[in-house]
Design a protein around this motif. Sequence first.
Motif, PDB file in Angstrom:
ATOM      1  N   TYR A 145      38.913  31.764  33.259  1.00  0.00           N
ATOM      2  CA  TYR A 145      39.043  33.220  33.079  1.00  0.00           C
ATOM      3  C   TYR A 145      40.013  33.775  34.113  1.00  0.00           C
ATOM      4  CZ  TYR A 145      37.743  38.156  32.728  1.00  0.00           C
ATOM      5  OH  TYR A 145      37.773  39.525  32.557  1.00  0.00           O
ATOM      6  N   ASP A 146      40.934  34.631  33.677  1.00  0.00           N
ATOM      7  CA  ASP A 146      41.851  35.296  34.607  1.00  0.00           C
ATOM      8  C   ASP A 146      42.042  36.765  34.234  1.00  0.00           C
ATOM      9  OD1 ASP A 146      43.346  35.108  32.315  1.00  0.00           O
ATOM     10  OD2 ASP A 146      45.020  34.008  33.216  1.00  0.00           O
ATOM     11  N   GLY A 147      41.025  37.313  33.545  1.00  0.00           N
ATOM     12  CA  GLY A 147      41.153  38.666  33.005  1.00  0.00           C
ATOM     13  C   GLY A 147      40.673  39.760  33.939  1.00  0.00           C
ATOM     14  N   ARG A 148      40.192  40.837  33.336  1.00  0.00           N
ATOM     15  CA  ARG A 148      39.861  42.081  34.038  1.00  0.00           C
ATOM     16  C   ARG A 148      38.620  41.907  34.924  1.00  0.00           C
ATOM     17  NH1 ARG A 148      41.731  46.904  31.902  1.00  0.00           N
ATOM     18  NH2 ARG A 148      39.689  47.886  32.196  1.00  0.00           N
ATOM     19  N   GLU A 185      42.177  41.233  47.589  1.00  0.00           N
ATOM     20  CA  GLU A 185      43.435  40.481  47.673  1.00  0.00           C
ATOM     21  C   GLU A 185      43.345  39.186  46.875  1.00  0.00           C
ATOM     22  OE1 GLU A 185      46.347  38.626  51.169  1.00  0.00           O
ATOM     23  OE2 GLU A 185      44.745  40.041  51.688  1.00  0.00           O
ATOM     24  N   ARG A 186      42.212  38.524  46.988  1.00  0.00           N
ATOM     25  CA  ARG A 186      42.036  37.291  46.220  1.00  0.00           C
ATOM     26  C   ARG A 186      42.023  37.571  44.719  1.00  0.00           C
ATOM     27  NH1 ARG A 186      36.845  33.173  45.403  1.00  0.00           N
ATOM     28  NH2 ARG A 186      37.823  32.165  43.610  1.00  0.00           N
ATOM     29  N   VAL A 187      41.291  38.625  44.322  1.00  0.00           N
ATOM     30  CA  VAL A 187      41.207  38.956  42.890  1.00  0.00           C
ATOM     31  C   VAL A 187      42.593  39.246  42.342  1.00  0.00           C
ATOM     32  CG1 VAL A 187      40.314  40.612  41.209  1.00  0.00           C
ATOM     33  CG2 VAL A 187      38.816  39.754  43.026  1.00  0.00           C
ATOM     34  N   ARG A 188      43.389  39.973  43.090  1.00  0.00           N
ATOM     35  CA  ARG A 188      44.741  40.298  42.612  1.00  0.00           C
ATOM     36  C   ARG A 188      45.593  39.038  42.453  1.00  0.00           C
ATOM     37  NH1 ARG A 188      44.781  45.816  45.739  1.00  0.00           N
ATOM     38  NH2 ARG A 188      44.673  47.204  43.932  1.00  0.00           N
ATOM     39  N   ALA A 189      45.325  38.030  43.241  1.00  0.00           N
ATOM     40  CA  ALA A 189      46.115  36.796  43.163  1.00  0.00           C
ATOM     41  C   ALA A 189      45.705  35.934  41.976  1.00  0.00           C
ATOM     42  CB  ALA A 189      45.971  35.997  44.451  1.00  0.00           C
ATOM     43  N   GLU A 190      44.437  36.028  41.554  1.00  0.00           N
ATOM     44  CA  GLU A 190      43.922  35.100  40.546  1.00  0.00           C
ATOM     45  C   GLU A 190      43.488  35.771  39.247  1.00  0.00           C
ATOM     46  OE1 GLU A 190      40.941  32.439  42.102  1.00  0.00           O
ATOM     47  OE2 GLU A 190      41.743  32.602  44.141  1.00  0.00           O
ATOM     48  N   PHE A 191      43.217  37.068  39.315  1.00  0.00           N
ATOM     49  CA  PHE A 191      42.687  37.780  38.152  1.00  0.00           C
ATOM     50  C   PHE A 191      43.428  39.112  38.019  1.00  0.00           C
ATOM     51  CE2 PHE A 191      39.381  35.240  40.160  1.00  0.00           C
ATOM     52  CZ  PHE A 191      38.814  34.536  39.111  1.00  0.00           C
ATOM     53  N   ASP A 192      42.883  39.985  37.196  1.00  0.00           N
ATOM     54  CA  ASP A 192      43.446  41.332  37.018  1.00  0.00           C
ATOM     55  C   ASP A 192      42.455  42.326  37.613  1.00  0.00           C
ATOM     56  OD1 ASP A 192      44.719  43.627  36.220  1.00  0.00           O
ATOM     57  OD2 ASP A 192      44.225  43.413  34.080  1.00  0.00           O
ATOM     58  N   ARG A 218      31.649  56.405  50.666  1.00  0.00           N
ATOM     59  CA  ARG A 218      32.128  55.100  51.133  1.00  0.00           C
ATOM     60  C   ARG A 218      32.914  54.390  50.025  1.00  0.00           C
ATOM     61  NH1 ARG A 218      29.056  51.208  54.648  1.00  0.00           N
ATOM     62  NH2 ARG A 218      30.992  51.414  55.834  1.00  0.00           N
ATOM     63  N   VAL A 219      32.475  54.583  48.780  1.00  0.00           N
ATOM     64  CA  VAL A 219      33.196  53.984  47.659  1.00  0.00           C
ATOM     65  C   VAL A 219      34.581  54.611  47.540  1.00  0.00           C
ATOM     66  CG1 VAL A 219      33.167  53.544  45.174  1.00  0.00           C
ATOM     67  CG2 VAL A 219      31.023  53.500  46.461  1.00  0.00           C
ATOM     68  N   GLY A 220      34.649  55.940  47.662  1.00  0.00           N
ATOM     69  CA  GLY A 220      35.945  56.612  47.606  1.00  0.00           C
ATOM     70  C   GLY A 220      36.873  56.160  48.717  1.00  0.00           C
ATOM     71  N   GLU A 221      36.319  56.017  49.933  1.00  0.00           N
ATOM     72  CA  GLU A 221      37.126  55.533  51.053  1.00  0.00           C
ATOM     73  C   GLU A 221      37.684  54.139  50.781  1.00  0.00           C
ATOM     74  OE1 GLU A 221      34.409  55.738  54.276  1.00  0.00           O
ATOM     75  OE2 GLU A 221      34.454  57.946  54.398  1.00  0.00           O
ATOM     76  N   MET A 222      36.842  53.268  50.229  1.00  0.00           N
ATOM     77  CA  MET A 222      37.305  51.908  49.936  1.00  0.00           C
ATOM     78  C   MET A 222      38.353  51.915  48.827  1.00  0.00           C
ATOM     79  SD  MET A 222      37.302  48.788  50.788  1.00  0.00           S
ATOM     80  CE  MET A 222      35.932  48.752  51.958  1.00  0.00           C
ATOM     81  N   ALA A 223      38.186  52.793  47.859  1.00  0.00           N
ATOM     82  CA  ALA A 223      39.178  52.886  46.783  1.00  0.00           C
ATOM     83  C   ALA A 223      40.547  53.236  47.339  1.00  0.00           C
ATOM     84  CB  ALA A 223      38.739  53.913  45.748  1.00  0.00           C
ATOM     85  N   ARG A 224      40.577  54.126  48.329  1.00  0.00           N
ATOM     86  CA  ARG A 224      41.867  54.494  48.928  1.00  0.00           C
ATOM     87  C   ARG A 224      42.439  53.351  49.769  1.00  0.00           C
ATOM     88  NH1 ARG A 224      39.053  59.293  48.479  1.00  0.00           N
ATOM     89  NH2 ARG A 224      37.891  59.019  50.421  1.00  0.00           N
ATOM     90  N   ARG A 225      41.562  52.563  50.386  1.00  0.00           N
ATOM     91  CA  ARG A 225      42.034  51.406  51.161  1.00  0.00           C
ATOM     92  C   ARG A 225      42.615  50.329  50.260  1.00  0.00           C
ATOM     93  NH1 ARG A 225      37.416  49.449  55.277  1.00  0.00           N
ATOM     94  NH2 ARG A 225      38.930  47.751  55.529  1.00  0.00           N
ATOM     95  N   VAL A 226      41.933  50.058  49.155  1.00  0.00           N
ATOM     96  CA  VAL A 226      42.362  48.990  48.242  1.00  0.00           C
ATOM     97  C   VAL A 226      43.564  49.444  47.421  1.00  0.00           C
ATOM     98  CG1 VAL A 226      41.661  47.618  46.233  1.00  0.00           C
ATOM     99  CG2 VAL A 226      40.082  47.919  48.164  1.00  0.00           C
ATOM    100  N   GLY A 227      43.509  50.680  46.896  1.00  0.00           N
ATOM    101  CA  GLY A 227      44.628  51.252  46.148  1.00  0.00           C
ATOM    102  C   GLY A 227      44.914  50.567  44.825  1.00  0.00           C
ATOM    103  N   ASP A 228      45.764  51.189  44.011  1.00  0.00           N
ATOM    104  CA  ASP A 228      46.265  50.633  42.746  1.00  0.00           C
ATOM    105  C   ASP A 228      45.132  50.158  41.850  1.00  0.00           C
ATOM    106  OD1 ASP A 228      48.054  49.907  40.807  1.00  0.00           O
ATOM    107  OD2 ASP A 228      48.536  47.950  41.720  1.00  0.00           O
ATOM    108  N   LEU A 229      44.239  51.082  41.488  1.00  0.00           N
ATOM    109  CA  LEU A 229      43.088  50.780  40.650  1.00  0.00           C
ATOM    110  C   LEU A 229      43.140  51.588  39.364  1.00  0.00           C
ATOM    111  CD1 LEU A 229      40.374  50.970  43.448  1.00  0.00           C
ATOM    112  CD2 LEU A 229      41.204  48.860  42.351  1.00  0.00           C
ATOM    113  N   GLU A 230      42.593  51.023  38.319  1.00  0.00           N
ATOM    114  CA  GLU A 230      42.469  51.747  37.054  1.00  0.00           C
ATOM    115  C   GLU A 230      41.282  52.699  37.095  1.00  0.00           C
ATOM    116  OE1 GLU A 230      40.876  50.425  32.726  1.00  0.00           O
ATOM    117  OE2 GLU A 230      42.618  49.293  33.433  1.00  0.00           O
ATOM    118  N   PHE A 231      40.175  52.265  37.712  1.00  0.00           N
ATOM    119  CA  PHE A 231      38.982  53.118  37.752  1.00  0.00           C
ATOM    120  C   PHE A 231      38.156  52.837  39.001  1.00  0.00           C
ATOM    121  CE2 PHE A 231      37.453  49.360  35.361  1.00  0.00           C
ATOM    122  CZ  PHE A 231      36.289  49.057  36.052  1.00  0.00           C
TER     123      PHE A 231
END
Length: 411
Positions: A145-148, A185-192, A218-231
């Motif tokens: 599996y390498d999907g979403r 970072e790992r997910v972006r390298a191997e999955f979507d 805390r979830v919002g803060e992490m979303a800004r740290r990770v960035g480039d998310l669909e949801f």
Amino acid sequence: MAVPDLADSPPVRRLADWDDQQLRSLAATHDTPLYVIDLDRVQANYQRFSAAFPDAHVMYAAKAHTGQSVLSALLDVGADIECAAWGELERSIQAGADPNTLQYTAVNPPAHDLDYAVDLAEDAPGLTITIGATDTLDRLAERGYDGRIAIRINPGIGTGHHEKVATGNDAKFGIPYEQVPDVAERVRAEFDLVGLHSHAGSGVLTDDLEDHCEAIERVGEMARRVGDLEFVDIGGGFGVPYHEDEPPLDLAKTSEMVRDAVGDIDAQLKLEPGRYIVADAGLILTTVNTIKETPTATVVGVDASLATLIRPAMFGSYHPMRNVTAPDREPEPVTVGGPVCTSADVFATDRPIARPERNDILAIGNAGSYGYELASQFHSQPRPAEVALEDGDDRVVRRRETLDDVTRVEQ
């Protein structure tokens, strides 16, 4: 199915709002114990919640009630579905859901669950798998599996009506907060990598919102740290008042506080209400079979049991009760219990109820969520029937089990 008018739909449906005559008729026609689910109310609850979050993507958490009638009714008003196990994925598809719209939240998933999800994703690449352990990533990679993928965050803050549902600080659920950027970072390298997910707890009412929103922050803060998310998916957990004197969830205040807590994110906000959608849309009808006067209590025996509704035994949960045969009798404090051989099989203790007599029908309210889902065949009791109400009519959506159903799988 006609779509209900929200103007006719109050923010909470109390047990006294049900039609006693209709409930007596259902019990007489279909016997007891009997589950009743009002599909018009299910749809109205979803529409009311969605209207409070007009810019969000509101899914339904199927685990609250996976009956085909409920899933179909919600699909009819545009709901997507979040699933926690392969069986919920399959049942959602059987109800008419597009597999590409499903979200599978894997918690320590058995091999069969992952096999099913990966096979499903081959023909439905829109399926999203939410992981809460890097081990699950390894197992998905082993299956090709390498999907979403969405990453479930453990925010370290739990909320809700009971410690057993405060998932936000339970190590069982989600990736530890500070590990999320490395896992992303790992997910972006191997999955979507498409999203972040979190769920702080269940049964949250207005007074609990500050703690709940602290986890969401805390979830919002992490979303800004990770960035480039669909949801960014903040889960569900929004409650309903089980006690008669509790006010309903203030949806306007909830929406405002949630939006403020999430903050500025360049991603779609997702929510997954379950209990809020179905709890007050369902009840149980049960027949009084025994009245016993003792020095310490008047014990009222009924044909429902913890095998019918386990929440009072499991969580100490309060469920409203009403004598629908004679609601105008003088209330008396009674203890209501079922036929299972344990002291835990009690629905109410010293509860004022219009004086029950043998063969009276009692209604147990707010049983639409985690009611039938947790029903069992303990004591070899066949599970009850379920009747759905819609557009003024009623129909059996689950037949009553027989002893043959209980023993069918034995060899």
